[in-house]
Motif scaffolding. Structure first.
Motif, short mmCIF file in Angstrom:
data_model
loop_
_atom_site.label_atom_id
_atom_site.label_comp_id
_atom_site.label_asym_id
_atom_site.label_seq_id
_atom_site.Cartn_x
_atom_site.Cartn_y
_atom_site.Cartn_z
N GLY A 103 4.26 -10.88 9.93
CA GLY A 103 4.78 -11.10 8.58
C GLY A 103 4.22 -12.36 7.93
N GLN A 104 3.16 -12.92 8.48
CA GLN A 104 2.54 -14.14 7.95
C GLN A 104 1.29 -13.74 7.16
OE1 GLN A 104 2.01 -16.51 11.50
NE2 GLN A 104 4.17 -17.04 11.59
N TYR A 105 1.53 -13.18 5.99
CA TYR A 105 0.47 -12.53 5.23
C TYR A 105 -0.54 -13.51 4.64
CZ TYR A 105 4.01 -8.91 5.72
OH TYR A 105 4.94 -8.04 6.22
N GLU A 106 -0.09 -14.70 4.24
CA GLU A 106 -1.05 -15.69 3.71
C GLU A 106 -2.02 -16.12 4.81
OE1 GLU A 106 -1.71 -16.59 0.72
OE2 GLU A 106 0.07 -16.01 -0.41
N ALA A 132 -3.24 -7.07 3.49
CA ALA A 132 -2.49 -8.32 3.34
C ALA A 132 -2.08 -8.57 1.90
CB ALA A 132 -3.34 -9.48 3.87
N TYR A 133 -3.01 -8.36 0.95
CA TYR A 133 -2.67 -8.55 -0.46
C TYR A 133 -1.57 -7.57 -0.88
CZ TYR A 133 -6.74 -11.58 -1.34
OH TYR A 133 -7.65 -12.62 -1.34
N SER A 134 -1.64 -6.35 -0.41
CA SER A 134 -0.62 -5.37 -0.75
C SER A 134 0.75 -5.83 -0.26
CB SER A 134 -0.99 -4.02 -0.15
OG SER A 134 -0.01 -3.06 -0.44
N LEU A 135 0.79 -6.33 0.98
CA LEU A 135 2.06 -6.81 1.54
C LEU A 135 2.57 -8.05 0.82
CD1 LEU A 135 1.17 -6.14 5.25
CD2 LEU A 135 2.97 -4.99 3.94
N LEU A 136 1.66 -8.79 0.19
CA LEU A 136 2.04 -9.96 -0.61
C LEU A 136 2.38 -9.58 -2.06
CD1 LEU A 136 -0.66 -12.48 0.66
CD2 LEU A 136 1.83 -12.80 0.81
N GLN A 139 -1.16 -6.77 -6.08
CA GLN A 139 -1.77 -5.44 -6.15
C GLN A 139 -3.18 -5.43 -6.76
OE1 GLN A 139 -0.61 -3.08 -4.31
NE2 GLN A 139 1.08 -4.46 -3.83
N GLU A 140 -3.44 -6.28 -7.72
CA GLU A 140 -4.78 -6.29 -8.32
C GLU A 140 -5.83 -6.67 -7.26
OE1 GLU A 140 -7.00 -8.77 -11.79
OE2 GLU A 140 -5.01 -7.97 -12.30
N GLU A 141 -5.53 -7.70 -6.48
CA GLU A 141 -6.45 -8.11 -5.42
C GLU A 141 -6.51 -7.05 -4.31
OE1 GLU A 141 -6.04 -12.84 -5.07
OE2 GLU A 141 -4.15 -11.76 -5.47
N ALA A 177 -0.36 1.49 7.19
CA ALA A 177 -0.65 2.69 6.39
C ALA A 177 0.05 2.63 5.03
CB ALA A 177 -0.24 3.94 7.16
N ASP A 178 1.30 2.18 5.01
CA ASP A 178 2.02 2.06 3.74
C ASP A 178 1.35 1.03 2.82
OD1 ASP A 178 3.84 3.97 4.58
OD2 ASP A 178 5.44 2.52 5.03
N ALA A 179 0.90 -0.08 3.41
CA ALA A 179 0.21 -1.10 2.61
C ALA A 179 -1.13 -0.56 2.10
CB ALA A 179 -0.01 -2.36 3.45
N MET A 180 -1.81 0.23 2.92
CA MET A 180 -3.07 0.86 2.48
C MET A 180 -2.82 1.75 1.28
SD MET A 180 -4.92 1.90 6.09
CE MET A 180 -6.23 2.84 5.27
N ARG A 181 -1.75 2.54 1.37
CA ARG A 181 -1.40 3.46 0.29
C ARG A 181 -1.18 2.68 -1.02
NH1 ARG A 181 2.03 5.66 3.55
NH2 ARG A 181 0.77 7.28 4.44
N LYS A 182 -0.40 1.60 -0.93
CA LYS A 182 -0.13 0.78 -2.11
C LYS A 182 -1.40 0.12 -2.65
CE LYS A 182 3.25 -2.08 -2.19
NZ LYS A 182 4.22 -3.13 -1.82
#
Length: 187
Positions: A103-106, A132-136, A139-141, A177-182
């Motif tokens: 959960g340390q996305y940065e 990682a950007y998706s989880l943060l 979304q643009e990045e 997979a969920d973050a990839m989808r987003k």
């Protein structure tokens, strides 16, 4: 192919039981077979045989990552990095994945950027950055990184990832997979 790789790794070990590269290979084969305990045991044996080998430490870290033990994995990957002043991109990518699972996305973003710097033409740091950007919620990045990844490997999709995932814990596969989808990867 896995069966043949397993046979060849066993043959190599039968020729020289003290060869760390053969142990590392067998560990990778066991990981592909989702036999995590055996993969870890062979990885630990490779480290015993080559205590100054950067790759054996990093590969054991990779195995621990997929086995759902990111805290331990981080230590081994970082030890590999200390032993190799110019680590390959996959070291950083695996470390980034560890931070994603924690959960340390940065921190994950930082490692994936290092992976990109190490191998600018590789699509995999972009994949990690997209996740990682998706989880943060950036979304643009996330979308931009997903597009960069797909430029090189257009076959990458959430269903492909789910099918080939080596993560022992289904929740880890689902998180990515969920973050990839987003991030905009195709289904």
């Amino acid at each position: 192919n896995i069966k043949k790789a397993f046979e060849l790794a066993q043959k190599a070990i039968s020729l020289d039981e003290s060869d760390p590269a053969s142990r590392e290979l067998l560990a990778s084969v066991y990981l592909s077979m989702r036999q995590y305990d055996k993969a870890i045991a062979e990885g630990e044996r490779a480290v015993e045989l080559d205590p100054n080998g950067a790759d054996v430490y990093a590969k054991l870290g990779q195995t621990l990552l997929f086995a759902g033990r990111p805290d331990e994995a981080i230590g081994y990957i970082k030890k590999g990095m200390r032993l190799n002043p110019f680590p390959e991109s996959w070291y950083f990518n695996d470390l980034g994945r560890c931070y994603i699972l924690k959960g340390q996305y940065e921190k994950a973003v930082t490692e994936f950027k290092k992976g990109h710097h190490s191998a600018p033409k590789s699509p995999w740091p972009h994949h990690g950055l997209a996740v990682a950007y998706s989880l943060l919620e950036r979304q643009e990045e996330a979308h931009a990184s997903a597009e960069k990844c797909l430029e090189t490997v257009p076959f990458v999709s959430t269903s492909w990832f789910t099918k080939i995932s080596k993560f022992k814990n289904e929740a880890d596969t689902k998180l990515i997979a969920d973050a990839m989808r987003k991030a905009g990867f195709p289904e």
